[in-house]
Design an enzyme around this catalytic site. Structure first.
Site, mmCIF file in Angstrom:
data_model
loop_
_atom_site.group_PDB
_atom_site.id
_atom_site.type_symbol
_atom_site.label_atom_id
_atom_site.label_comp_id
_atom_site.label_asym_id
_atom_site.label_seq_id
_atom_site.Cartn_x
_atom_site.Cartn_y
_atom_site.Cartn_z
ATOM 1 N N SER A 27 79.095 3.230 -23.584
ATOM 2 C CA SER A 27 80.189 4.209 -23.438
ATOM 3 C C SER A 27 80.669 4.318 -22.003
ATOM 4 O O SER A 27 81.794 4.762 -21.760
ATOM 5 C CB SER A 27 79.741 5.613 -23.844
ATOM 6 O OG SER A 27 79.025 5.612 -24.999
ATOM 7 N N GLY A 36 73.357 9.630 -21.067
ATOM 8 C CA GLY A 36 73.748 9.843 -19.674
ATOM 9 C C GLY A 36 74.632 8.787 -19.041
ATOM 10 O O GLY A 36 74.796 8.792 -17.825
ATOM 11 N N SER A 37 75.251 7.904 -19.838
ATOM 12 C CA SER A 37 76.037 6.856 -19.173
ATOM 13 C C SER A 37 77.291 7.436 -18.505
ATOM 14 O O SER A 37 77.696 6.979 -17.438
ATOM 15 C CB SER A 37 76.394 5.725 -20.135
ATOM 16 O OG SER A 37 77.431 6.079 -20.994
ATOM 17 N N TRP A 38 77.894 8.462 -19.087
ATOM 18 C CA TRP A 38 79.068 9.068 -18.434
ATOM 19 C C TRP A 38 78.621 9.796 -17.163
ATOM 20 O O TRP A 38 79.314 9.767 -16.154
ATOM 21 C CB TRP A 38 79.786 10.038 -19.386
ATOM 22 C CG TRP A 38 80.683 9.336 -20.369
ATOM 23 C CD1 TRP A 38 80.562 8.045 -20.806
ATOM 24 C CD2 TRP A 38 81.850 9.862 -21.018
ATOM 25 N NE1 TRP A 38 81.567 7.751 -21.697
ATOM 26 C CE2 TRP A 38 82.370 8.846 -21.855
ATOM 27 C CE3 TRP A 38 82.486 11.095 -21.001
ATOM 28 C CZ2 TRP A 38 83.506 9.032 -22.639
ATOM 29 C CZ3 TRP A 38 83.623 11.280 -21.788
ATOM 30 C CH2 TRP A 38 84.125 10.255 -22.592
ATOM 31 N N ASP A 77 73.573 18.786 -22.633
ATOM 32 C CA ASP A 77 73.317 18.185 -23.949
ATOM 33 C C ASP A 77 72.212 18.970 -24.641
ATOM 34 O O ASP A 77 71.402 19.634 -23.993
ATOM 35 C CB ASP A 77 72.904 16.709 -23.821
ATOM 36 C CG ASP A 77 73.161 15.942 -25.121
ATOM 37 O OD1 ASP A 77 74.131 15.159 -25.169
ATOM 38 O OD2 ASP A 77 72.409 16.146 -26.103
ATOM 39 N N ASP A 93 73.382 24.099 -25.985
ATOM 40 C CA ASP A 93 74.435 23.857 -26.969
ATOM 41 C C ASP A 93 75.783 24.176 -26.319
ATOM 42 O O ASP A 93 75.991 25.295 -25.844
ATOM 43 C CB ASP A 93 74.161 24.792 -28.160
ATOM 44 C CG ASP A 93 75.113 24.549 -29.305
ATOM 45 O OD1 ASP A 93 76.177 23.937 -29.077
ATOM 46 O OD2 ASP A 93 74.790 24.973 -30.421
ATOM 47 N N ASP A 139 82.099 13.718 -24.640
ATOM 48 C CA ASP A 139 81.988 12.562 -25.531
ATOM 49 C C ASP A 139 81.239 12.976 -26.794
ATOM 50 O O ASP A 139 80.544 12.180 -27.406
ATOM 51 C CB ASP A 139 81.229 11.451 -24.782
ATOM 52 C CG ASP A 139 81.237 10.126 -25.518
ATOM 53 O OD1 ASP A 139 82.119 9.933 -26.360
ATOM 54 O OD2 ASP A 139 80.353 9.302 -25.250
ATOM 55 N N LYS A 158 98.132 21.467 -26.570
ATOM 56 C CA LYS A 158 99.467 21.613 -25.989
ATOM 57 C C LYS A 158 99.692 23.029 -25.450
ATOM 58 O O LYS A 158 100.527 23.252 -24.590
ATOM 59 C CB LYS A 158 100.548 21.277 -27.023
ATOM 60 C CG LYS A 158 100.608 19.814 -27.388
ATOM 61 C CD LYS A 158 101.039 18.915 -26.242
ATOM 62 C CE LYS A 158 102.516 18.945 -25.986
ATOM 63 N NZ LYS A 158 102.909 18.025 -24.891
HETATM 64 C C1 LIG Z 1 77.782 9.930 -28.234
HETATM 65 S S1 LIG Z 1 76.515 10.865 -27.496
HETATM 66 C C2 LIG Z 1 77.113 11.032 -25.871
HETATM 67 C C3 LIG Z 1 76.944 9.788 -25.041
HETATM 68 C C4 LIG Z 1 77.143 10.058 -23.574
HETATM 69 N N1 LIG Z 1 78.522 10.376 -23.274
HETATM 70 C C5 LIG Z 1 76.753 8.863 -22.739
HETATM 71 O O1 LIG Z 1 77.628 8.259 -22.151
HETATM 72 O O2 LIG Z 1 75.564 8.551 -22.653
HETATM 73 C C6 LIG Z 1 76.779 12.438 -28.188
HETATM 74 C C7 LIG Z 1 75.829 13.486 -27.666
HETATM 75 O O3 LIG Z 1 76.357 14.737 -28.083
HETATM 76 C C8 LIG Z 1 75.269 15.634 -28.112
HETATM 77 N N2 LIG Z 1 75.706 16.853 -28.810
HETATM 78 C C9 LIG Z 1 76.201 16.972 -30.074
HETATM 79 N N3 LIG Z 1 76.476 18.257 -30.349
HETATM 80 C C10 LIG Z 1 76.158 18.965 -29.230
HETATM 81 C C11 LIG Z 1 76.220 20.348 -28.897
HETATM 82 N N4 LIG Z 1 76.666 21.247 -29.772
HETATM 83 N N5 LIG Z 1 75.810 20.741 -27.673
HETATM 84 C C12 LIG Z 1 75.355 19.833 -26.782
HETATM 85 N N6 LIG Z 1 75.283 18.513 -27.042
HETATM 86 C C13 LIG Z 1 75.669 18.084 -28.244
HETATM 87 C C14 LIG Z 1 74.192 14.838 -28.819
HETATM 88 O O4 LIG Z 1 72.912 15.369 -28.548
HETATM 89 C C15 LIG Z 1 74.409 13.437 -28.214
HETATM 90 O O5 LIG Z 1 73.493 13.209 -27.174
#
Ligand SMILES: C[S@@+](CC[C@H](N)C(=O)[O-])C[C@H]1O[C@@H](n2cnc3c(N)ncnc32)[C@H](O)[C@@H]1O
Length: 324
Positions: A25, A53-55, A118, A134, A159, A189
Site C-alpha cells: 500500500s 504501518g506502510s503509510w 489502529d 478505534d 486507508d 463536498k
Molecule cells: C488495509 S489496513 C491499513 C494498511 C495501512 N494503511 C498500511 O499501509 O500498512 C486496514 C487497517 O484498518 C484497521 N481498522 C479497521 N477499522 C478500524 C477502526 N475502527 N479503528 C482503527 N483501526 C481500524 C485494521 O485494524 C487494519 O489494520
C-alpha cells in the site's frame, strides 16, 4: 501459493519487500502524492487505520526523516496551509471522525508530528506516535488532538476499509454501496471545495478501490463540530437545510455532482494486474525476501493458534489409537 510465485504475480508486493515497506500500500500513497503533492508544507498528520504501518513509513520517510536530517530543523516559523484529507472510500462514519481532527489553526512546531491510529498494535516507526484505538471513538480523536496541543492537523490519511463481517447478498451490498458513496460525496463536498477520486497505478484494476482526495478544508459558515452528527444526518435527505444546500436535489438534473476520477502514478510504470518475470530466476538463484514487518498481533492470530492446537490434538489422538 509460494512466496516466489506471489513475487512474480504481484510486482508491488516484491518491490515493497525490496524497498523495506511493510505493505505494498505504500506505493498507493506515494503515487497519490506524485499527483497531488499532498505532503507539501505538512507539519501535523494523522494516519487513520495505520497497521501494519506502510503509510506511516511513507510519512516518516517523506516528512519526519528529511526534517530531522535538515540543518534548518529547529527553526521556528508560522504555518498556514489549509488542511487536506485523503481516505479510502468507505462510509460517512469516517468523515465524521476525520472532521473531529480538524479543529484549530495554530503555530508550527519543530519536527513534523505524525500520529498513527489502529485497533491493532504495530511495530515502532521512527517519528511516528502510535495510538492504539478505534477511530470511530471520540476519545481516540481527543487523544490525537492532545498530541497536537489542540492544533489542527494539516493532513489526515485513512486507508481503513469497513469491517464487513456478516454475509450480505451482493446485489444488496452493491445498492448499499452506491447509496453510501453518494452520501459520502455529499458529505465531502460540504466540507471540501475540491474533491477528486484517485486510482493509483499500484491499486489493482480488478479492485474497485479508489481514494478520495479532499482539499482546502472549509466547513460551512458557523459550523460547530459538536453539531456534526446532526449536520451529516441532513446530508442527502429531502429535509436537508436549504442554507446548507445539501438536499437530495443535489444529485438530480443540472444539480448533479460530478467528481473527477483520476489515475495517478507513472502510467507507463508497473501494472499491478500483470505478472513480471523474477530476476535471476533462469540461473535458479532467485531468493524471495521475507515480509519487512508482519503484523505483531493480527486478529487472525488466535484462529491460527486454535487451528494448530486442534491439528496437534488430532495427531495426538491418532497416535494414541495406534498405540492402543
Ligand atoms: C488495509 S489496513 C491499513 C494498511 C495501512 N494503511 C498500511 O499501509 O500498512 C486496514 C487497517 O484498518 C484497521 N481498522 C479497521 N477499522 C478500524 C477502526 N475502527 N479503528 C482503527 N483501526 C481500524 C485494521 O485494524 C487494519 O489494520
Amino acid at each position: 501459493m509460494g512466496k516466489a510465485s506471489r513475487d512474480k504475480r504481484d510486482i508491488y508486493y516484491r518491490k515493497a519487500k525490496e524497498e523495506g515497506w511493510r505493505a505494498r500500500s505504500a506505493f498507493k500513497l506515494l503515487q497519490i502524492d506524485e499527483e497531488f503533492n499532498i505532503f507539501e508544507g505538512v507539519k501535523r498528520v494523522v494516519d487513520l487505520c495505520a497497521a501494519p504501518g506502510s503509510w506511516s513509513q511513507v510519512l516518516s520517510r517523506k516528512l519526519f526523516l528529511p526534517a530531522k536530517l535538515s540543518p534548518a530543523s529547529g527553526k521556528f516559523c508560522l504555518f498556514g496551509k489549509v488542511p487536506s484529507l485523503l481516505f479510502a472510500v468507505s462510509n460517512d462514519l469516517i468523515v465524521k471522525l476525520i472532521t473531529f481532527y480538524l479543529i484549530k489553526i495554530c503555530r508550527d512546531g519543530d519536527l513534523p508530528l505524525i500520529v498513527a491510529i489502529d485497533l491493532q498494535p504495530m511495530a515502532p516507526i521512527e517519528g511516528v506516535i502510535q495510538v492504539q484505538g478505534d477511530i470511530t471513538n471520540a476519545r481516540t480523536a481527543e487523544l490525537v488532538i492532545r498530541h497536537f496541543d489542540g492544533c489542527k492537523a494539516d493532513l489526515v490519511v485513512c486507508d481503513g476499509a469497513p469491517d464487513v463481517s456478516v454475509m450480505i447478498y451482493s446485489y444488496w451490498l452493491h445498492d448499499m454501496d452506491e447509496f453510501v458513496q453518494s452520501q459520502l460525496i455529499l458529505a465531502l463536498k460540504l466540507f471540501f471545495p475540491i474533491v477528486t477520486f484517485a486510482k493509483p497505478k499500484s491499486s489493482r484494476n480488478s479492485s474497485i478501490e479508489a481514494f478520495a482526495v479532499c482539499e482546502n478544508y472549509s466547513p460551512p459558515e458557523g459550523f460547530n463540530e459538536k453539531d456534526l452528527h446532526r449536520l451529516l444526518e441532513k446530508v442527502g435527505s429531502p429535509s436537508g437545510a436549504d442554507d446548507l444546500d445539501c438536499r437530495s436535489g443535489w444529485l438530480e438534473g443540472p444539480n448533479k455532482v460530478y467528481i473527477p476520477f483520476l489515475a495517478c502514478g507513472d502510467l507507463s510504470g508497473y501494472d499491478s494486474d500483470q505478472s513480471y518475470p523474477l530476476p535471476k530466476v533462469a540461473e535458479g538463484t532467485y531468493q524471495s525476501l521475507d515480509p519487512v514487518q508482519p503484523p505483531i498481533a493480527p486478529p487472525y492470530k488466535r484462529a491460527l493458534e486454535l487451528k494448530k492446537a486442534s491439528s496437534h490434538g488430532i495427531r495426538e489422538l491418532e497416535r494414541l489409537s495406534l498405540d492402543s
